[in-house]
Design an enzyme around this catalytic site. Structure first.
Site, PDB file in Angstrom:
ATOM      1  N   ASP A 142       0.779  -1.247   0.000  1.00  0.00           N
ATOM      2  CA  ASP A 142       0.000   0.000   0.000  1.00  0.00           C
ATOM      3  C   ASP A 142       0.811   1.300   0.000  1.00  0.00           C
ATOM      4  OD1 ASP A 142      -1.505  -2.138   0.816  1.00  0.00           O
ATOM      5  OD2 ASP A 142      -2.207  -1.219   2.655  1.00  0.00           O
ATOM      6  N   GLU A 317     -10.430  -2.442   4.112  1.00  0.00           N
ATOM      7  CA  GLU A 317      -9.105  -1.909   4.447  1.00  0.00           C
ATOM      8  C   GLU A 317      -8.939  -0.511   3.835  1.00  0.00           C
ATOM      9  OE1 GLU A 317      -6.456  -5.950   4.629  1.00  0.00           O
ATOM     10  OE2 GLU A 317      -6.622  -5.062   2.665  1.00  0.00           O
TER      11      GLU A 317
HETATM   12  C1  FRU Z   1      -3.823  -3.689   2.666  1.00  0.00           C
HETATM   13  C2  FRU Z   1      -3.214  -4.075   3.994  1.00  0.00           C
HETATM   14  C3  FRU Z   1      -3.609  -3.092   5.066  1.00  0.00           C
HETATM   15  C4  FRU Z   1      -2.506  -3.229   6.070  1.00  0.00           C
HETATM   16  C5  FRU Z   1      -1.318  -3.459   5.174  1.00  0.00           C
HETATM   17  C6  FRU Z   1      -0.286  -4.366   5.769  1.00  0.00           C
HETATM   18  O1  FRU Z   1      -3.154  -4.139   1.559  1.00  0.00           O
HETATM   19  O2  FRU Z   1      -3.595  -5.390   4.332  1.00  0.00           O
HETATM   20  O3  FRU Z   1      -4.890  -3.301   5.588  1.00  0.00           O
HETATM   21  O4  FRU Z   1      -2.357  -2.099   6.867  1.00  0.00           O
HETATM   22  O5  FRU Z   1      -1.796  -4.016   3.983  1.00  0.00           O
HETATM   23  O6  FRU Z   1       0.860  -4.385   5.003  1.00  0.00           O
END
Ligand code: FRU
Length: 565
Positions: A142, A317
């Site tokens: 992300d 998310e």
């Molecule tokens: C989304 C996610 C988020 C989390 C991060 C962990 O892709 O699962 O929810 O904060 O990646 O790397």
């Protein structure tokens, strides 16, 4: 001629820095102790094998463990190298690196190297994009904490410095003045007692509401702490920067927001003039929670959103909540709030994707315009391609912009895409807006950011009626777009686009059995703007009314575009 070119080749060969193999002592129970000599250089190069089990690597000074990471130390073969940058500790007396869970005799112990050469064993990757942001080495997911300040776009991102697969989450950092050329910066946030650094956001605190200083850049992130009994505990923490976002100090009062839920993460905060306070939107299982705060340190829960609305086939998310303008139709010029909800799995075309909701927000509660539109699992998607996830906007962007960037991959296969010492790229930046479709309903559009105009990165095609557009190369590999004016769909077929076999989901598309990646259209298609890079195709129909972002791994870049009626 021949001998001359050999001579030139010898002259231009890089000078290989002297490397050394640090001293290693093997103990019982699969524990080995390495004693690096500070004279040999700042980097301890760790040989990695992607399919090896995770080993535990710790830095110990005297009798104190300074840090610990999970690293897939090579057992039988070396796929690539990652660096343990020992600079902060190298001159400490008695510094040791301890490796657990790797049996003596594994190849990694003979292949360890120590030197000052940051290009050591650097692989020139076949599929590295030319103008999309990528990490030099290591894993990325992300985009995080993006903000703009004094002419510079700051992009932080989920990062594993110790391998090209997900793990050991840090916040890495890159900056750009044009959204095309990115400058790597030192890592911004490293794991601590509260856990690894999961996703979050940054704001510029113009009025020093936090007491961290006028114009301090404040980051809020999720610390995710594994427990010895299995599972993680997630809590929201703050860090602040008084040098414009280049170095951060963690707040001593962390964590600032705790909960009892297993999935409790990805805080996205923004100043809201309507209530004269900060708002925060947080993903919590399959709903979003909205909070308010005067100072980012104390938070009041205002409301919850999501029950019975949109797609719930996965975990919600990385939320975002922004106010956007309607660009056409009767309501042209009016503003609406859009709630962005990334979901994994459950995306229409399989795996992870970004759904959105259009409605109103008063600082306390977000209400969708027409709940019926989102009933029974019906969802609207920002991009119908398979490789567009975790999309969030830059805060403090100039001229009231809400520029967004996505992670250009999909959790279905992100860990297996055919690159080596790095994995994943970001999408190009996009400007979201709201438009009216032929059915008079409001939809979200995402146009390429104006920074890309006239840079020669894209091709624009005028569309008159149903057609096929084939992107191909001299190897006969192809990526086919089909516009069906009757069905009002734009579909993408990447089944013959190059390497596809690394994961069977790469050529699947959710519940469809033909593998076609299909986007519904809300207006007739009149133009297609296509951005092709080495391993991605981003398509924007009618200036972003429909977007389709997909990865491709052809032998050579697609350089032929042909249109078939
Ligand atoms: C989304 C996610 C988020 C989390 C991060 C962990 O892709 O699962 O929810 O904060 O990646 O790397």
């Amino acid at each position: 001629m021949k001998s001359k070119s050999l001579f030139v080749a010898l002259l231009t060969m890089p000078v290989i820095a002297m490397a050394s193999v640090p001293r290693t002592t093997h103990q019982a129970l699969e524990q080995s102790i390495i004693k690096p000599d500070s004279k040999d250089g700042r980097y301890l190069w760790l040989p990695i094998q992607d399919n090896a089990p995770e080993a535990r690597l710790c830095v110990v000074i005297g009798n104190t463990e300074i840090m610990a990471q999970n690293v897939r130390m090579a057992r039988e073969k070396v796929d690539y190298y990652v660096a343990l940058d020992m600079q902060p500790w190298l001159n400490e007396k008695g510094m040791k690196v301890v490796i657990q869970n790797v049996p003596e005799g594994c190849i990694c112990f003979n292949k360890l190297e120590q030197n000052n050469d940051e290009d050591f064993q650097f692989i020139t990757e076949t599929f590295r994009p030319n103008y999309h942001h990528t990490p030099r080495r290591g894993w990325m997911n992300d985009p995080n904490g993006m903000f703009y300040l004094d002419g510079t776009w700051h992009l932080f991102y989920q990062y594993n410095p110790y391998g090209s697969m997900w793990g050991n989450m840090h916040w890495a950092h890159s900056t750009s003045t044009d959204l095309i050329n990115w400058q790597p910066q030192p890592i911004a946030l490293t794991p601590d007692a509260w856990g690894t650094m999961f996703s979050g956001s940054c704001i510029v605190d113009h009025n020093n509401t936090t007491g961290f200083g006028k114009n301090a850049v404040v980051a809020m992130y999720t610390a995710s702490r594994p427990t010895p009994f299995g599972g993680d505990v997630q809590a929201q923490c703050l860090a602040y920067s008084t040098d414009g976002g280049y170095t951060f100090t963690k707040y001593e009062g962390n964590p600032v927001l705790t909960g009892t839920e297993k999935d409790f993460r990805d805080p996205n905060m923004f100043w809201n003039d309507e209530i004269g306070a900060w708002n925060l939107i947080l993903a919590c299982g399959q709903e979003m929670r909205i909070y308010s705060s005067p100072d980012l340190k104390t938070w009041k829960e205002e409301s919850r959103f999501g029950a019975g609305l949109g797609c719930h086939d996965g975990v919600w998310e990385c939320p975002d909540l922004i106010k956007l303008r309607i660009t056409n139709g009767k309501k042209k010029g009016q503003e609406k709030w859009v709630l962005f909800c990334n979901i994994n799995p459950g995306g229409l075309n399989g795996g992870s994707a970004t759904q959105y909701f259009i409605g109103d927000f008063d600082g306390h509660k977000f209400t969708v315009d027409d709940a019926g539109r989102y009933s029974e699992g019906n969802a609207l998607w920002q991009d119908y391609g398979k490789d567009h996830y975790a999309t969030v906007s830059f805060s403090n962007a100039p001229d009231g912009r809400h520029t967004m960037i996505a992670w250009m991959s999909n959790w279905e296969y992100a860990n297996e895409v055919p690159t080596k010492q790095y994995r994943s790229a970001n999408s190009i930046a996009r400007e979201p807006y709201i438009y009216e479709g032929a059915d008079k309903q409001l939809y979200l559009g995402s146009a390429p950011s104006p920074e890309y105009d006239g840079k020669g990165l894209d091709k624009t095609l005028k569309i008159k009626g149903s057609c096929k557009i084939v992107l191909s190369n001299e190897n006969g590999e192809e990526y086919v777009l089909t516009y069906d004016q009757k069905a009002m769909t734009l579909s993408a077929d990447r089944s013959k686009s190059g390497l596809t076999g690394f994961n069977s989901n790469f050529t699947k598309a959710g519940k469809r059995n033909d593998g076609l990646i299909v986007a519904p259209l809300h207006n007739k298609l009149t133009s297609l703007r296509i951005f092709i890079d080495r391993s991605s195709v981003e398509v924007f129909g009618n200036n972003g009314e429909v977007c389709v972002t997909n990865l491709v791994f052809p032998k050579s870049e697609f350089n032929i575009i042909s249109t078939v009626k």
